[in-house]
Write an enzyme that holds these catalytic residues in place. Structure first.
Site, PDB file in Angstrom:
ATOM      1  N   LYS A 241       9.362  -1.228  14.760  1.00  0.00           N
ATOM      2  CA  LYS A 241       9.892  -0.835  13.447  1.00  0.00           C
ATOM      3  C   LYS A 241      10.891   0.303  13.612  1.00  0.00           C
ATOM      4  O   LYS A 241      11.973   0.296  13.032  1.00  0.00           O
ATOM      5  CB  LYS A 241       8.748  -0.326  12.552  1.00  0.00           C
ATOM      6  CG  LYS A 241       7.929  -1.378  11.885  1.00  0.00           C
ATOM      7  CD  LYS A 241       7.181  -0.715  10.714  1.00  0.00           C
ATOM      8  CE  LYS A 241       5.784  -1.209  10.554  1.00  0.00           C
ATOM      9  NZ  LYS A 241       4.973  -0.418   9.651  1.00  0.00           N
TER      10      LYS A 241
ATOM     11  N   LYS B 154       0.842  -1.200   0.000  1.00  0.00           N
ATOM     12  CA  LYS B 154       0.000   0.000   0.000  1.00  0.00           C
ATOM     13  C   LYS B 154       0.878   1.251   0.000  1.00  0.00           C
ATOM     14  O   LYS B 154       0.689   2.153  -0.791  1.00  0.00           O
ATOM     15  CB  LYS B 154      -0.897  -0.042   1.242  1.00  0.00           C
ATOM     16  CG  LYS B 154      -1.879   1.071   1.352  1.00  0.00           C
ATOM     17  CD  LYS B 154      -2.846   0.796   2.496  1.00  0.00           C
ATOM     18  CE  LYS B 154      -3.646   2.027   2.865  1.00  0.00           C
ATOM     19  NZ  LYS B 154      -4.556   1.790   3.980  1.00  0.00           N
TER      20      LYS B 154
ATOM     21  N   HIS C 108      -4.544 -33.754  17.685  1.00  0.00           N
ATOM     22  CA  HIS C 108      -3.421 -34.592  18.132  1.00  0.00           C
ATOM     23  C   HIS C 108      -2.309 -33.756  18.748  1.00  0.00           C
ATOM     24  O   HIS C 108      -1.192 -34.248  18.917  1.00  0.00           O
ATOM     25  CB  HIS C 108      -2.900 -35.432  16.964  1.00  0.00           C
ATOM     26  CG  HIS C 108      -3.947 -36.392  16.478  1.00  0.00           C
ATOM     27  ND1 HIS C 108      -4.022 -37.699  16.896  1.00  0.00           N
ATOM     28  CD2 HIS C 108      -5.004 -36.198  15.654  1.00  0.00           C
ATOM     29  CE1 HIS C 108      -5.054 -38.284  16.324  1.00  0.00           C
ATOM     30  NE2 HIS C 108      -5.684 -37.390  15.566  1.00  0.00           N
TER      31      HIS C 108
ATOM     32  N   GLY D 134      -4.913  -2.329   5.263  1.00  0.00           N
ATOM     33  CA  GLY D 134      -4.087  -3.455   4.810  1.00  0.00           C
ATOM     34  C   GLY D 134      -4.746  -4.807   5.038  1.00  0.00           C
ATOM     35  O   GLY D 134      -4.860  -5.632   4.122  1.00  0.00           O
ATOM     36  N   ARG D 135      -5.210  -5.036   6.262  1.00  0.00           N
ATOM     37  CA  ARG D 135      -5.763  -6.365   6.585  1.00  0.00           C
ATOM     38  C   ARG D 135      -7.171  -6.572   6.016  1.00  0.00           C
ATOM     39  O   ARG D 135      -7.769  -7.628   6.217  1.00  0.00           O
ATOM     40  CB  ARG D 135      -5.712  -6.611   8.091  1.00  0.00           C
ATOM     41  CG  ARG D 135      -6.405  -5.564   8.939  1.00  0.00           C
ATOM     42  CD  ARG D 135      -6.028  -5.725  10.411  1.00  0.00           C
ATOM     43  NE  ARG D 135      -6.492  -4.638  11.241  1.00  0.00           N
ATOM     44  CZ  ARG D 135      -5.852  -3.485  11.407  1.00  0.00           C
ATOM     45  NH1 ARG D 135      -4.730  -3.243  10.770  1.00  0.00           N
ATOM     46  NH2 ARG D 135      -6.349  -2.556  12.205  1.00  0.00           N
TER      47      ARG D 135
ATOM     48  N   GLU E 123      -4.824  -7.581  15.298  1.00  0.00           N
ATOM     49  CA  GLU E 123      -4.323  -6.250  14.938  1.00  0.00           C
ATOM     50  C   GLU E 123      -5.468  -5.233  15.023  1.00  0.00           C
ATOM     51  O   GLU E 123      -5.258  -4.067  15.321  1.00  0.00           O
ATOM     52  CB  GLU E 123      -3.707  -6.255  13.529  1.00  0.00           C
ATOM     53  CG  GLU E 123      -2.725  -5.108  13.325  1.00  0.00           C
ATOM     54  CD  GLU E 123      -1.941  -5.195  12.024  1.00  0.00           C
ATOM     55  OE1 GLU E 123      -2.557  -5.416  10.970  1.00  0.00           O
ATOM     56  OE2 GLU E 123      -0.710  -5.042  12.064  1.00  0.00           O
TER      57      GLU E 123
ATOM     58  N   GLU F 110      10.638  -4.553   4.567  1.00  0.00           N
ATOM     59  CA  GLU F 110      10.763  -5.952   4.157  1.00  0.00           C
ATOM     60  C   GLU F 110      10.419  -6.128   2.671  1.00  0.00           C
ATOM     61  O   GLU F 110      11.134  -6.792   1.926  1.00  0.00           O
ATOM     62  CB  GLU F 110       9.813  -6.843   4.982  1.00  0.00           C
ATOM     63  CG  GLU F 110      10.146  -6.958   6.445  1.00  0.00           C
ATOM     64  CD  GLU F 110       9.444  -5.915   7.305  1.00  0.00           C
ATOM     65  OE1 GLU F 110       9.149  -4.798   6.800  1.00  0.00           O
ATOM     66  OE2 GLU F 110       9.200  -6.210   8.478  1.00  0.00           O
TER      67      GLU F 110
HETATM   68  C1  G6Q Z   1      -2.588  -4.146   8.068  1.00  0.00           C
HETATM   69  C2  G6Q Z   1      -1.379  -3.466   8.418  1.00  0.00           C
HETATM   70  C3  G6Q Z   1      -0.098  -4.104   7.931  1.00  0.00           C
HETATM   71  C4  G6Q Z   1       0.258  -3.771   6.490  1.00  0.00           C
HETATM   72  C5  G6Q Z   1       1.711  -4.164   6.256  1.00  0.00           C
HETATM   73  C6  G6Q Z   1       2.153  -3.933   4.833  1.00  0.00           C
HETATM   74  O1  G6Q Z   1      -3.693  -3.755   8.311  1.00  0.00           O
HETATM   75  O2  G6Q Z   1      -1.483  -2.148   8.064  1.00  0.00           O
HETATM   76  O3  G6Q Z   1      -0.096  -5.507   8.078  1.00  0.00           O
HETATM   77  O4  G6Q Z   1      -0.588  -4.424   5.605  1.00  0.00           O
HETATM   78  O5  G6Q Z   1       2.525  -3.447   7.147  1.00  0.00           O
HETATM   79  O6  G6Q Z   1       2.047  -2.587   4.489  1.00  0.00           O
HETATM   80  P1  G6Q Z   1       2.219  -2.124   3.009  1.00  0.00           P
HETATM   81  O7  G6Q Z   1       1.133  -2.722   2.211  1.00  0.00           O
HETATM   82  O8  G6Q Z   1       2.152  -0.621   3.046  1.00  0.00           O
HETATM   83  O9  G6Q Z   1       3.565  -2.616   2.545  1.00  0.00           O
END
Ligand code: G6Q
Length: 532
Positions: A497, A200, A377, A260-261, A346, A206
């Site tokens: 972070k 996003k 199990h 994001g989620r 989250e 990463e």
């Molecule tokens: C989700 C969070 C988080 C996000 C990641 C990746 O709700 O905001 O998990 O999706 O940190 O972020 P980017 O899509 O900006 O790389």
């Protein structure tokens, strides 16, 4: 008496009841406590509830203005107050196409336009007409992203694997651990690999590190210009995408009203659309949209997400269950617990209310789970006989996509047996009647009275999958409203972070002075001694 006090008082009544007795005393218990939606049935009768509990919980929902809050979300009001954003994952699957306004602008035309762009592109990749730099068709698709830009597409890819194009293999790289990208690249041929950089912000450490490593690998094999044919981006940040060297024509946008989620339904789902095709993806959106309409328009007493939320909230806040197990009896849903961990923990792992004051009650539970029957199990022992109250959701399709002998009957027998065992337990008298030796009776006794929901649906299809995920999204939403927290920010992930950014140069240069605590300093020194 406030509704909160009424519920607190009511817990004393409930704590003195046993589920086994409740079932013995009322043959109508299932009829009273189940809810239907399309081919889904949610049986919540095996929870520590009575009719009075449900009445109180519905009163709590009304007291929390839940109906208005639901409407506010669907209407695009800026309910993510700490970030001043609308929350409109529901618009992404608004198949009725009614206008939805954010800042007086209808967001539907742009959403439809990106869907169409995804349609054209995914068709080309699937049909083999999107060619790599050396003229070969794509065989491997690598989604590079993390968190919300990874878990959704990855979990959905597995859930809908049955519907996946057979000529394509998908990989999901998220971890900054170089092993993730290296082992993935080892499985790919640069000439036939497509990278989807999903981020996003397009700044996530990463993802950018993995994307750069992938680009270096590709350019080493095929030259710098190959990027154009082998890299596409999904992002809200056009400038950063251009700077990375991806042609804006190969960029799929989404918007800051998509968290994001909650982004699986947006272009973040591009890898999934390539996997299952445009029609399959649309069918998933339709399933989610139908759940949205059910959630928005159904009275709370027959509203599946509202009921699932209220039961969860009752268990967590009032019966003090600190954790919660999600147990899918479907191999395709093996990654669902991982996905729901992010969605739930989250979103609702918060201790400050929207008004800035601390909560004085428990909010989001610790969520874990694994595919049945494997969990049986390993950790189920603790659920059955441990000292913690762990409510569980059992989820199972009634038909398998792989009917093989009696496998599916065995699977279903297990899921039904588990909820019965948790509810009923096994008494010392029953054990004696079976002739169990007296000294073993304490060990073999099951207290029972352990709550669970069972969610059944006909078959894993893209549509059913869409409804299932939307169900859990709305569940999390309802709980956040009642707990009065903002389910849509995630400041809790920021501190680590920031510190990692500060520590990185210290790890790479042993002359840098260390000013942390003694533990952190010593760990950095140890690493420096070995690595530098
Ligand atoms: C989700 C969070 C988080 C996000 C990641 C990746 O709700 O905001 O998990 O999706 O940190 O972020 P980017 O899509 O900006 O790389």
């Amino acid at each position: 008496m406030t509704i909160y006090d009424k519920l607190l008082t009511h817990t004393d009544v409930i704590n003195n009841l046993h589920l086994r007795t409740l079932f013995e005393e009322d043959e109508q218990r299932f009829n009273k406590f189940h809810v239907l939606f399309n081919d889904f049935v949610l049986d919540y009768s095996k929870n520590k509830i009575t009719e009075e509990t449900m009445e109180l919980l519905f009163e709590l929902a009304n007291f929390s203005n839940l109906k208005d809050e639901i409407d506010a979300m669907f209407e695009g009001k800026k309910i993510n107050t700490t970030e001043n954003r609308a929350v409109l994952h529901t618009a992404l699957r608004n198949r009725s196409n009614t206008p939805i306004y954010v800042d007086e602008k209808d967001v539907m035309p742009e959403i439809n336009q990106v869907l169409e762009q995804m349609h054209l592109f995914s068709d080309k990749v699937r049909s083999g007409s999107w060619l790599g730099a050396t003229g070969k068709a794509i065989t491997n698709v690598v989604n590079i992203g993390i968190g919300g830009s990874d878990l959704g597409p990855q979990m959905a890819h597995d859930a809908l694997y049955h519907y996946k194009a057979k000529n394509l293999t998908f990989h999901f790289v998220s971890n900054v651990d170089g092993t993730d990208i290296t082992e993935t690249l080892n499985k790919c041929d640069p000439e036939t690999t497509l990278f989807i950089i999903s981020s996003k912000t397009f700044t996530t450490q990463e993802t950018m590190a993995n994307a750069q490593t992938a680009r270096n690998w590709l350019c080493t094999h095929l030259g710098d210009t190959a990027t154009q044919k082998h890299f596409v981006a999904v992002s809200t940040n056009t400038e950063a995408v251009k700077e990375f060297g991806i042609n804006p024509e190969n960029m799929f946008v989404f918007w800051d009203f998509v968290g994001g989620r909650y982004s699986l339904w947006s272009a973040i789902g591009l890898s999934l659309m390539i996997a299952i095709g445009y029609e399959g993806f649309i069918s998933m959106l339709e399933g989610a949209h139908e759940m949205d309409m059910h959630f928005k328009n159904t009275p709370f007493e027959q509203n599946m997400p509202v009921i699932l939320a209220l039961i969860g909230l009752w268990n967590t806040t009032y019966l003090k269950a600190e954790s919660y197990a999600v147990l899918p009896y479907d191999q395709y849903l093996a990654k669902l617990p991982l996905y729901l961990q992010q969605l739930d923990m989250e979103s609702n792992g918060k201790s400050v209310k929207k008004n800035g004051k601390n909560v004085d009650y428990s909010t989001g539970p610790i969520l874990f789970g694994a595919a049945g029957t494997n969990g049986q199990h390993s950790f189920y022992q603790l659920i059955h006989q441990g000292t913690h109250l762990i409510p569980a959701d059992f989820i199972a399709p009634i038909h398998s996509l792989n009917e093989t002998g009696t496998h599916h009957d065995m699977l279903l027998a297990n899921v039904v047996a588990q909820s019965e065992a948790l509810m009923k337990g096994k008494t010392p008298d029953e054990l004696r009647a079976e002739g169990v030796a007296e000294e073993l009776i304490p060990f073999k006794t099951f207290e029972g009275n352990r709550p669970s929901n069972t969610l059944l649906f006909n078959k894993m299809t893209p549509k059913a999958f869409g409804s299932l995920i939307a169900l859990y999204e709305h569940k999390v939403f309802v709980q956040g409203i009642i707990w009065r927290i903002n389910s849509f920010d995630q400041f809790g992930v920021e501190l680590g972070k920031q510190l990692a950014k500060a520590i990185l140069p210290e790890l790479m240069d042993k002359t840098k002075e260390l000013t942390h605590d003694s533990s952190t300093n010593s760990l950095i020194e140890k690493i420096r001694t070995i690595r530098l």
